[in-house]
Scaffold this motif. Sequence first.
Motif, PDB file in Angstrom:
ATOM      1  N   SER A  27       0.851  -1.189   0.000  1.00  0.00           N
ATOM      2  CA  SER A  27       0.000   0.000   0.000  1.00  0.00           C
ATOM      3  C   SER A  27       0.888   1.240   0.000  1.00  0.00           C
ATOM      4  O   SER A  27       1.039   1.911   1.007  1.00  0.00           O
ATOM      5  N   ALA A  28       1.483   1.519  -1.134  1.00  0.00           N
ATOM      6  CA  ALA A  28       2.382   2.666  -1.243  1.00  0.00           C
ATOM      7  C   ALA A  28       1.581   3.952  -1.215  1.00  0.00           C
ATOM      8  O   ALA A  28       0.500   4.047  -1.794  1.00  0.00           O
ATOM      9  N   SER A  29       2.113   4.949  -0.534  1.00  0.00           N
ATOM     10  CA  SER A  29       1.433   6.238  -0.471  1.00  0.00           C
ATOM     11  C   SER A  29       1.714   7.011  -1.755  1.00  0.00           C
ATOM     12  O   SER A  29       2.546   6.624  -2.572  1.00  0.00           O
ATOM     13  N   ALA A  30       1.025   8.101  -1.907  1.00  0.00           N
ATOM     14  CA  ALA A  30       1.163   8.918  -3.114  1.00  0.00           C
ATOM     15  C   ALA A  30       2.567   9.514  -3.173  1.00  0.00           C
ATOM     16  O   ALA A  30       3.198   9.745  -2.140  1.00  0.00           O
ATOM     17  N   PRO A  31       3.075   9.766  -4.353  1.00  0.00           N
ATOM     18  CA  PRO A  31       4.399  10.369  -4.461  1.00  0.00           C
ATOM     19  C   PRO A  31       4.377  11.814  -3.960  1.00  0.00           C
ATOM     20  O   PRO A  31       3.311  12.412  -3.769  1.00  0.00           O
ATOM     21  N   VAL A  32       5.550  12.370  -3.784  1.00  0.00           N
ATOM     22  CA  VAL A  32       5.660  13.755  -3.318  1.00  0.00           C
ATOM     23  C   VAL A  32       5.117  14.669  -4.419  1.00  0.00           C
ATOM     24  O   VAL A  32       5.484  14.528  -5.590  1.00  0.00           O
ATOM     25  N   PRO A  33       4.236  15.594  -4.081  1.00  0.00           N
ATOM     26  CA  PRO A  33       3.647  16.472  -5.098  1.00  0.00           C
ATOM     27  C   PRO A  33       4.703  17.355  -5.780  1.00  0.00           C
ATOM     28  O   PRO A  33       5.690  17.750  -5.170  1.00  0.00           O
ATOM     29  N   GLU A  34       4.453  17.643  -7.052  1.00  0.00           N
ATOM     30  CA  GLU A  34       5.372  18.486  -7.819  1.00  0.00           C
ATOM     31  C   GLU A  34       5.094  19.965  -7.584  1.00  0.00           C
ATOM     32  O   GLU A  34       6.008  20.779  -7.655  1.00  0.00           O
ATOM     33  N   ARG A  35       3.840  20.317  -7.336  1.00  0.00           N
ATOM     34  CA  ARG A  35       3.497  21.723  -7.097  1.00  0.00           C
ATOM     35  C   ARG A  35       4.101  22.183  -5.781  1.00  0.00           C
ATOM     36  O   ARG A  35       4.152  21.433  -4.820  1.00  0.00           O
ATOM     37  N   THR A  36       4.520  23.433  -5.763  1.00  0.00           N
ATOM     38  CA  THR A  36       5.076  23.994  -4.532  1.00  0.00           C
ATOM     39  C   THR A  36       4.378  25.306  -4.229  1.00  0.00           C
ATOM     40  O   THR A  36       3.784  25.944  -5.107  1.00  0.00           O
ATOM     41  N   ALA A  37       4.470  25.668  -2.975  1.00  0.00           N
ATOM     42  CA  ALA A  37       3.928  26.953  -2.524  1.00  0.00           C
ATOM     43  C   ALA A  37       4.836  27.480  -1.432  1.00  0.00           C
ATOM     44  O   ALA A  37       5.520  26.723  -0.740  1.00  0.00           O
ATOM     45  N   THR A  38       4.854  28.785  -1.287  1.00  0.00           N
ATOM     46  CA  THR A  38       5.654  29.404  -0.231  1.00  0.00           C
ATOM     47  C   THR A  38       4.726  29.700   0.936  1.00  0.00           C
ATOM     48  O   THR A  38       3.692  30.370   0.784  1.00  0.00           O
ATOM     49  N   VAL A  39       5.105  29.181   2.103  1.00  0.00           N
ATOM     50  CA  VAL A  39       4.302  29.360   3.310  1.00  0.00           C
ATOM     51  C   VAL A  39       5.179  29.964   4.388  1.00  0.00           C
ATOM     52  O   VAL A  39       6.407  29.879   4.343  1.00  0.00           O
ATOM     53  N   LEU A  64       9.053  29.330   3.733  1.00  0.00           N
ATOM     54  CA  LEU A  64       9.549  28.036   3.252  1.00  0.00           C
ATOM     55  C   LEU A  64       8.782  27.651   1.989  1.00  0.00           C
ATOM     56  O   LEU A  64       7.584  27.903   1.869  1.00  0.00           O
ATOM     57  N   THR A  65       9.472  27.023   1.070  1.00  0.00           N
ATOM     58  CA  THR A  65       8.834  26.458  -0.109  1.00  0.00           C
ATOM     59  C   THR A  65       8.519  25.007   0.205  1.00  0.00           C
ATOM     60  O   THR A  65       9.418  24.232   0.558  1.00  0.00           O
ATOM     61  N   VAL A  66       7.255  24.625   0.122  1.00  0.00           N
ATOM     62  CA  VAL A  66       6.836  23.266   0.460  1.00  0.00           C
ATOM     63  C   VAL A  66       6.050  22.669  -0.687  1.00  0.00           C
ATOM     64  O   VAL A  66       5.385  23.381  -1.439  1.00  0.00           O
ATOM     65  N   PRO A  67       6.123  21.342  -0.886  1.00  0.00           N
ATOM     66  CA  PRO A  67       5.290  20.678  -1.878  1.00  0.00           C
ATOM     67  C   PRO A  67       3.835  20.681  -1.414  1.00  0.00           C
ATOM     68  O   PRO A  67       3.548  20.447  -0.242  1.00  0.00           O
ATOM     69  N   VAL A  68       2.925  20.954  -2.347  1.00  0.00           N
ATOM     70  CA  VAL A  68       1.516  21.069  -1.990  1.00  0.00           C
ATOM     71  C   VAL A  68       0.717  20.093  -2.853  1.00  0.00           C
ATOM     72  O   VAL A  68       0.861  20.081  -4.082  1.00  0.00           O
TER      73      VAL A  68
END
Length: 157
Positions: free
Chosen positions: A87-99, A144-148
Motif C-alpha cells: 500500500s504505497a502512499s502517493a508520491p511527493v507532489p510536484e506543485r510547490t507553494a511558499t508558506v 519556506l517552499t513546500v510541496p503542496v
Amino acid sequence: MSILAERGHARPAAPVPAPLRPVRLLRGRRGEVHRPPTRARVVAGRRPAGAPCAAPRPVPVRWPWLAGLAIGCCLVVTGLGLFSGGSASAPVPERTATVSVGQGDTLTSLAARFAPGSEPGAVVARIRELNRLDEAVLVPGLPLTVPVADPAVAAAP
C-alpha cells in the motif's frame, strides 16, 4: 602358632572374627554386573569408544533440510514485506507553494498539513532540498517552499 596334640591340630574354642572391610554403597548402579575397573562399561548396547570393532554411526544428512528451511523463511519474510509495503502512499507532489512558518511548526507537521497523502519522510526531504536546509531549526515567520498536494490547501491560512 599352633599347638600340636596327639591327634592333630587343635582348634580354638571360640571362632576368630574376620577383619572388618569397609562397605561401599553403589548408588545408581543397581542390577549392574560387577566388572573389573579396567573394562569399559557398555551402556544401552553401545560399544566403548576404544573398542576395535566400533564403527562410526552413519550421521543422517540434515543440511538439505536446513537449507530448505532457511530459504522458506527468507521467502516468508520477503512476502510479508511485499504485502505490508504494497500500500504505497502517493508520491511527493510536484506543485510547490511558499508558506510562512508558524509558532511550534516542524518539518513533519508542515509535510502532514500540505501533503497529507504522501510519505512524510519523503516530503520532509523534499522541503530540505527545496530550501537548502541543513538543520531542522525553524524560526517563526520564516518563508519556506513546500510541496503542496492541493492548491486550495496552500491558499488557506
